[in-house]
Design a protein around this motif. Structure first.
Motif, short mmCIF file in Angstrom:
data_model
loop_
_atom_site.label_atom_id
_atom_site.label_comp_id
_atom_site.label_asym_id
_atom_site.label_seq_id
_atom_site.Cartn_x
_atom_site.Cartn_y
_atom_site.Cartn_z
N CYS A 134 0.83 -1.20 0.00
CA CYS A 134 0.00 0.00 0.00
C CYS A 134 0.86 1.25 0.00
CB CYS A 134 -0.94 0.02 1.22
SG CYS A 134 -0.08 -0.01 2.81
N ASN A 135 0.34 2.30 -0.60
CA ASN A 135 0.88 3.65 -0.44
C ASN A 135 0.10 4.33 0.66
OD1 ASN A 135 2.55 3.34 -2.64
ND2 ASN A 135 1.71 5.05 -3.80
N LEU A 136 0.82 4.99 1.57
CA LEU A 136 0.20 5.78 2.62
C LEU A 136 0.87 7.14 2.63
CD1 LEU A 136 0.03 3.04 5.40
CD2 LEU A 136 -1.89 3.96 4.08
N GLU A 137 0.08 8.20 2.47
CA GLU A 137 0.65 9.54 2.31
C GLU A 137 0.62 10.33 3.62
OE1 GLU A 137 -3.18 11.65 0.20
OE2 GLU A 137 -2.09 10.08 -0.89
N ASP A 138 1.49 11.35 3.69
CA ASP A 138 1.59 12.13 4.93
C ASP A 138 0.99 13.53 4.79
OD1 ASP A 138 3.55 13.31 3.36
OD2 ASP A 138 5.13 13.24 4.90
N SER A 139 -0.08 13.61 4.01
CA SER A 139 -0.83 14.87 3.95
C SER A 139 -2.31 14.54 3.98
CB SER A 139 -0.49 15.67 2.69
OG SER A 139 -0.88 14.96 1.52
N GLU A 140 -3.09 15.47 4.47
CA GLU A 140 -4.54 15.34 4.46
C GLU A 140 -5.16 16.73 4.56
OE1 GLU A 140 -5.96 13.04 7.73
OE2 GLU A 140 -4.81 14.15 9.22
N PHE A 141 -6.32 16.87 3.95
CA PHE A 141 -7.03 18.15 3.95
C PHE A 141 -6.15 19.27 3.42
CE2 PHE A 141 -8.56 15.85 7.88
CZ PHE A 141 -9.65 15.26 7.25
N GLY A 142 -5.29 18.94 2.44
CA GLY A 142 -4.47 19.95 1.79
C GLY A 142 -3.27 20.43 2.58
N ALA A 143 -2.86 19.69 3.60
CA ALA A 143 -1.72 20.12 4.41
C ALA A 143 -0.91 18.90 4.84
CB ALA A 143 -2.20 20.89 5.63
N LEU A 144 0.37 19.13 5.12
CA LEU A 144 1.22 18.05 5.62
C LEU A 144 0.84 17.70 7.05
CD1 LEU A 144 4.66 19.37 4.32
CD2 LEU A 144 3.60 17.20 3.65
N VAL A 145 0.89 16.42 7.35
CA VAL A 145 0.68 15.93 8.71
C VAL A 145 1.99 16.06 9.48
CG1 VAL A 145 0.08 13.89 10.08
CG2 VAL A 145 -1.09 14.33 7.91
N ASP A 146 1.90 16.33 10.76
CA ASP A 146 3.10 16.38 11.59
C ASP A 146 3.88 15.07 11.42
OD1 ASP A 146 4.66 17.48 14.04
OD2 ASP A 146 4.13 15.42 14.59
N PRO A 147 5.18 15.14 11.09
CA PRO A 147 5.92 13.91 10.77
C PRO A 147 6.00 12.92 11.93
CG PRO A 147 7.40 15.78 10.90
CD PRO A 147 6.02 16.34 10.91
N ALA A 148 6.12 13.42 13.17
CA ALA A 148 6.18 12.50 14.31
C ALA A 148 4.84 11.77 14.48
CB ALA A 148 6.53 13.27 15.58
N ARG A 149 3.74 12.50 14.31
CA ARG A 149 2.43 11.87 14.43
C ARG A 149 2.23 10.84 13.32
NH1 ARG A 149 -3.07 13.17 12.85
NH2 ARG A 149 -2.47 15.17 11.92
N HIS A 150 2.68 11.19 12.10
CA HIS A 150 2.52 10.25 11.00
C HIS A 150 3.40 9.02 11.20
CE1 HIS A 150 1.25 9.06 7.03
NE2 HIS A 150 2.50 8.86 6.67
N ALA A 151 4.61 9.22 11.69
CA ALA A 151 5.49 8.07 11.95
C ALA A 151 4.88 7.14 12.99
CB ALA A 151 6.86 8.56 12.40
N ASP A 152 4.28 7.72 14.02
CA ASP A 152 3.63 6.88 15.04
C ASP A 152 2.49 6.07 14.43
OD1 ASP A 152 5.33 7.82 17.00
OD2 ASP A 152 3.90 9.28 17.81
N TRP A 153 1.74 6.71 13.54
CA TRP A 153 0.63 6.01 12.87
C TRP A 153 1.14 4.89 11.97
CZ3 TRP A 153 -1.16 6.25 7.60
CH2 TRP A 153 -2.45 5.72 7.40
N LEU A 154 2.21 5.18 11.23
CA LEU A 154 2.81 4.14 10.39
C LEU A 154 3.31 2.96 11.22
CD1 LEU A 154 4.90 6.20 7.79
CD2 LEU A 154 2.83 4.86 7.33
N ALA A 155 3.87 3.25 12.38
CA ALA A 155 4.34 2.18 13.25
C ALA A 155 3.18 1.29 13.70
CB ALA A 155 5.06 2.77 14.46
N GLU A 156 2.02 1.89 13.94
CA GLU A 156 0.84 1.10 14.31
C GLU A 156 0.38 0.25 13.13
OE1 GLU A 156 -2.33 3.07 16.56
OE2 GLU A 156 -1.00 4.81 16.72
N VAL A 157 0.42 0.83 11.93
CA VAL A 157 0.03 0.07 10.74
C VAL A 157 0.98 -1.12 10.56
CG1 VAL A 157 -0.25 0.13 8.23
CG2 VAL A 157 -1.03 2.06 9.62
#
Length: 243
Positions: free
Chosen positions: A110-133
């Motif tokens: 899968c591709n999972l992107e680090d932006s939503e609603f037209g803006a970048l997601v905080d990288p630490a928050r996104h990394a934590d989410w990726l770790a859960e995935v």
């Protein structure tokens, strides 16, 4: 010798590649296009969310999750080669729900992107989410972490590398700095300990050149679906004018 599972075979395709010989993954937007690409001899495919959206009558980013997963399921069912699915940022699903839905389609990545609603997601928050995935998926999915700095107007090489490295640390198998300038690719590839995906566009470097610059994997975004629709427009115009 034991045969590799589809996901293991797909993961292996990304490694040990010679410069100038990246893994080329055409992007099918429906079952028919997937079969065409398989018949042409490609060893794997990667769906583009924008191309699938267009085939379903939606603008990019507006496809309901249920419809995207259904479309991916039809594509996977139509071919015998591994398929990776662009599932944007997960349609609001929890990591557990997201992994289950992807696996239900039969996709191996899968591709999972680090932006939503037209803006970048905080990288630490996104990394934590990726770790859960990753924790939910185990080794059952190849996770390609898209880095959206460039397409969000942040032309910062260091920020891109920092995000990419954080995502690999979190468990991503590969990174995808979408739209990175060609001159940045060698530096990204040298700094990130994972295969780098890059998009090939008609007005940019060829897939071979992207491989020489450091891309281990080349995809096409919605470009192939767009070219197919241009061909349909030409046919329609010829029919309309009696050609």
């Amino acid at each position: 010798m034991a045969q590799l599972t589809p996901v293991a075979a797909f993961r292996a395709l990304h490694h040990g590649r010679a410069p100038g010989d990246p893994l080329i993954l055409p992007g099918p937007w429906d079952a028919a296009s997937a079969r065409v690409f398989e018949e042409a001899g490609f060893p794997a495919l990667a769906t583009p969310s924008a191309g699938v959206a267009a085939s379903l009558g939606y603008a990019d980013g507006e496809t309901p999750g249920d419809e995207m997963f259904a479309a991916v399921t039809r594509i996977v069912r139509a071919v015998s080669v591994p398929v990776s699915a662009d599932v944007e940022r997960g349609y609001g699903l929890s990591p557990k729900e997201l992994v289950a839905r992807i696996l239900e389609t039969g996709a191996v990545g899968c591709n999972l992107e680090d932006s939503e609603f037209g803006a970048l997601v905080d990288p630490a928050r996104h990394a934590d989410w990726l770790a859960e995935v990753r924790a939910e998926a185990g080794d059952r999915l190849f996770i390609n972490a898209r880095v959206d700095t460039y397409i969000m107007g942040v032309q910062d090489l260091d920020a891109t590398i920092a995000r990419a490295r954080a995502y690999v640390t979190a468990g991503a198998d590969g990174v995808y700095p979408y739209g990175a300038p060609a001159e940045h690719l060698p530096k990204i590839a040298a700094a990130v300990p994972a295969p780098v995906n890059q998009v090939a566009k008609t007005d940019g470097p060829t897939p071979r050149r992207l491989g020489e610059l450091g891309a281990a994997r080349v995809t096409f975004g919605p470009g192939l679906q767009g070219r197919a629709m241009n061909a349909v427009r030409d046919i329609a115009q010829q029919l309309r004018t009696g050609g």
